[in-house]
Each structure stands twice: as C-alpha cells, then as structure tokens.
Motif scaffolding. Sequence first.
Motif, PDB file in Angstrom:
ATOM      1  N   GLN A 328      65.616  59.401  34.397  1.00  0.00           N
ATOM      2  CA  GLN A 328      64.938  60.656  34.669  1.00  0.00           C
ATOM      3  C   GLN A 328      65.383  61.797  33.757  1.00  0.00           C
ATOM      4  O   GLN A 328      64.669  62.765  33.558  1.00  0.00           O
ATOM      5  N   ASN A 329      66.601  61.733  33.247  1.00  0.00           N
ATOM      6  CA  ASN A 329      67.088  62.697  32.262  1.00  0.00           C
ATOM      7  C   ASN A 329      68.222  62.025  31.491  1.00  0.00           C
ATOM      8  O   ASN A 329      68.429  60.816  31.622  1.00  0.00           O
ATOM      9  N   ASP A 330      68.957  62.775  30.706  1.00  0.00           N
ATOM     10  CA  ASP A 330      69.971  62.139  29.870  1.00  0.00           C
ATOM     11  C   ASP A 330      71.216  61.721  30.645  1.00  0.00           C
ATOM     12  O   ASP A 330      72.094  61.058  30.103  1.00  0.00           O
ATOM     13  N   GLU A 368      77.288  50.183  34.170  1.00  0.00           N
ATOM     14  CA  GLU A 368      76.826  51.537  33.896  1.00  0.00           C
ATOM     15  C   GLU A 368      76.835  52.333  35.194  1.00  0.00           C
ATOM     16  O   GLU A 368      76.822  51.771  36.291  1.00  0.00           O
ATOM     17  N   ARG A 369      76.837  53.660  35.040  1.00  0.00           N
ATOM     18  CA  ARG A 369      76.786  54.533  36.210  1.00  0.00           C
ATOM     19  C   ARG A 369      75.334  54.786  36.584  1.00  0.00           C
ATOM     20  O   ARG A 369      74.511  55.109  35.716  1.00  0.00           O
ATOM     21  N   VAL A 370      75.020  54.642  37.889  1.00  0.00           N
ATOM     22  CA  VAL A 370      73.629  54.771  38.335  1.00  0.00           C
ATOM     23  C   VAL A 370      73.560  55.516  39.662  1.00  0.00           C
ATOM     24  O   VAL A 370      74.566  55.738  40.342  1.00  0.00           O
TER      25      VAL A 370
END
Length: 467
Positions: A328-330, A368-370
């Motif tokens: 949704q964004n960086d 990864e972070r989610v």
Amino acid sequence: MNTRYFDLINQTYYFPQEEFTLNKESALQFHNIDLMKLVEQYGTPLKFTYLPQISSNIKRAKNWFRHAMEKNKYEGKYYYCYCTKSSHFEYIMNEAFKNNIHIETSSAFDINIVENLLENGKINKSTHIICNGFKRDQYITNIARLINNGHKNTIPIIDNYEELDLLQAEIKGKFKIGIRIAAEEEPKFEFYTSRLGIGYKNIVQFYKKQIQENDKLELKMLHFFINTGINDTAYYWNELVKCIKVYVSLKKECPTLDGLNIGGGFPIKNSLAFEFDYQYMIDEIINQIKIACDEAEVDVPNIFTEFGSFTVGESGGAIYQVLYQKQQNDREAWNMIDSSFITTLPDTWAINKRFIMLAVNRWNDTYERVLLGGMTCDSDDYYNSEQNMNAIYLPKYNKEKPLYIGFFNTGAYQETIGGFGGLHHCLIPQPKHILIDKDENGILATEVFSEQQTADDVLKILGYTKK
C-alpha cells in the motif's frame, strides 16, 4: 547471515518448545500434529480442536493444588470447576468430564446442558453445579427444577438481594446457596466496583438479616472473582486478602460455610515468550488462606476454582492461507488471508487479544515484515503488532509458493463471540472445524465437526430460501 524465518524465531525465542516443533520438511507441528497434512486434507481456512490438551490442563491444575495443599498441610478439599461460557460444545464437555470435575454455569440454557449431561451419564449427583450470574425468570426456574429433581449439590450464587426471594419461591425444601463478593476492579477500569455480587462490607449483615434464621437456606460458599484473573500483582493479592477477611468473619457467624470459590482464571500461553509460575501462585494462595484461618481459629475452606480459558484455550487453533500481498505504500505490505479476523478470531478485534501466530510452512525461506488483513471490507479487520506484541514477520510472499499461517491457543470464547453457524460480517463463511483426538494407542484421529458454511446455509438464515 541469518535471514531465514527459522533463524528469526530461533534467535527471538527458545525454540522448539513442548507443543511447537518442526518436521523434516521444516513445517510446523503442533503437539506432533503435522499441520501441513491437515491443510492438504481439509484445506483452509480451517479451525481445529486438539481434545487431549483439555484433559492435560485439568490434570496439571489438580496436581498443582494437590502439591500446594500437601506442602502447606492444608486440610480442605479442592474442586475443579469448568466455566462453561468459555465453550459450550458437547465435544468439549465430553473431554472435560472424563476428569471428575464440576461445573460453573452463567445463564438459563446452561442448566439444560447440565440436565443433558446428567441424562447421558457424563456427570452425576455428586457433581457440584455452581450457578453464577445475574438471575431472572428462566434461569431461576431452571435452577429450581434441577434442585427439585434431586440435584442437591446445585449451589446458586447470590448476586443481588432479590435473588433469594425469587429462588425460595420456586425451590421446594431446604437448599444450598453461595454469596458472591463484588470485588473492586483494577485502577485502569472505568468503574471502581464490579456490577456482579454484593459489597465486601455488606455480606455479613446480609447473612445475619436474611439467611441466618432462615431454615430453608444453607450458606455453603463465598465466591470471589477477579475479572483480570489470577495474576501475581499487588492488585490481586490485595483483593484476595480482603476476600479472606470476609470469609473468616462470615465463618465465625455461619458454621455451615465451608467453601471458598476463588473464581477468575489462570492466564494461558499467548506468546512463545510466555512465562507464568502456576505452582508458586497456588502455593501462595493456599498459604495465605491457611495463615488467616489459623490466626482466626476457624477451619480452612474447601477450595473451588472456575477455569474456563485455562481448560479449553490451549486446545484450539486456526490455519489460514495468505492469498495475496498488497503493497500500500513504501512501508506497509498487507498479507491478505482467506478469512476474517473479526468473525473467526473476534477477540483480536474486540479487545486486542494476543494469540500465538506462526508460519505453518516455508520456515527455511527469508522473511519480511508485514501486516495481516482479513477479507471483510471493514478497516478494523486486521492483526498487527499491537495484538501480536511484536512486529509481525513471515516468510516472504511468493505467488508461486503458497504460505500458510497458524493462530494457536484460540479455543476459548471465539466461537460463541463470533457466532457459530450464523451470520458473519460481510457474509464471510464460517470455516470448516475439525476435532483431533488420540485413541488408546496414542494414534491421532481427526473428524469433521462442521463443514464450511455454504451460500445456501446463509440464504436460509436470511430468509431467502425456506428449505
């Protein structure tokens, strides 16, 4: 460089743990249950209940209390009660009552369940039925019917002054009762005193005025419940000491009083970093009660506990598939699951409750972070670091390599709060639910308790179809 999901979990927590291990394919096992095999057999979303954990937790608690009573030379008895509101399902009751325990009820229909259990031999006349909650009309009638039909170990817990008259109007002959203390709530609460029960300072006077000279009533129990459960906090110990003082004062006036119900459950594991010294807590509770009773020269009470979440919570789990990732964004990547948190794990949405969340497969992949998002169109349908205590890391999303995640120790309240078999937000279907058990040889067996809801099921509830 340690970049695998396994490395992350291994360096953050002690892993493996008693109930969590990996198989040869580096996929997660829960109590040696191969979760990927469940996924392959039943699909997702999937809810499951591992029945042996219910008996295991009951036996653990009984042993803790036995050790504490032996250590403190405590002469009272211990009664383990199951708090039915945590999960009313028959499969839960059937497993729990293999262990010679007792029941705490909270509303009218509970009594119908008790009568069914009696009829089918799951419990008997010696089983204590502790009737809690605010009582009116049908609940009073059902309690009276149970007692009038001969179940003398039924103990209605008086929540307010009027209940005595209502019960006496329908119950024939003499019957047992208890009184619930209205405990003071933690300072962070928006109110000072629980809405349930009778104030500390009023209980002895209430007994003298309405119970002492009444030949129809036999006071057997003082009930003490802390909303936040049994925890090693100054608040808990302060309220317990006040409760014991009331018990001692009441015991001096009432020879028939011989039970102290320390309701309020034990915490259950909500993180791989969870630590709680159950044995210490029980030792200290028993010790405090004995010291106070010995000093006052009154007999120690029999101890009753009401464990709901502790009984069933660690038996439950849910498995979802990550269907898609939305960047949704960086900074924020949303992993979208194939169900809804609001409907299948409502406590994550309603009270930010934490459950253990782990990847089921791909433990050797980089992470990864989610954020985790549910399928409804509600902006509150998510699970993030606030509920999970830490940032959420999972194996990197790969469209070609399906990722499955599991939530564990979800067995208490989620079905009844989320609504089992009914309508759910955005009409997201209720998942398939399976039961997992062991036979006498320790071999696992699974069966489907309920299939995933269909469109026909939902349309029928909504009145579009009549069949």
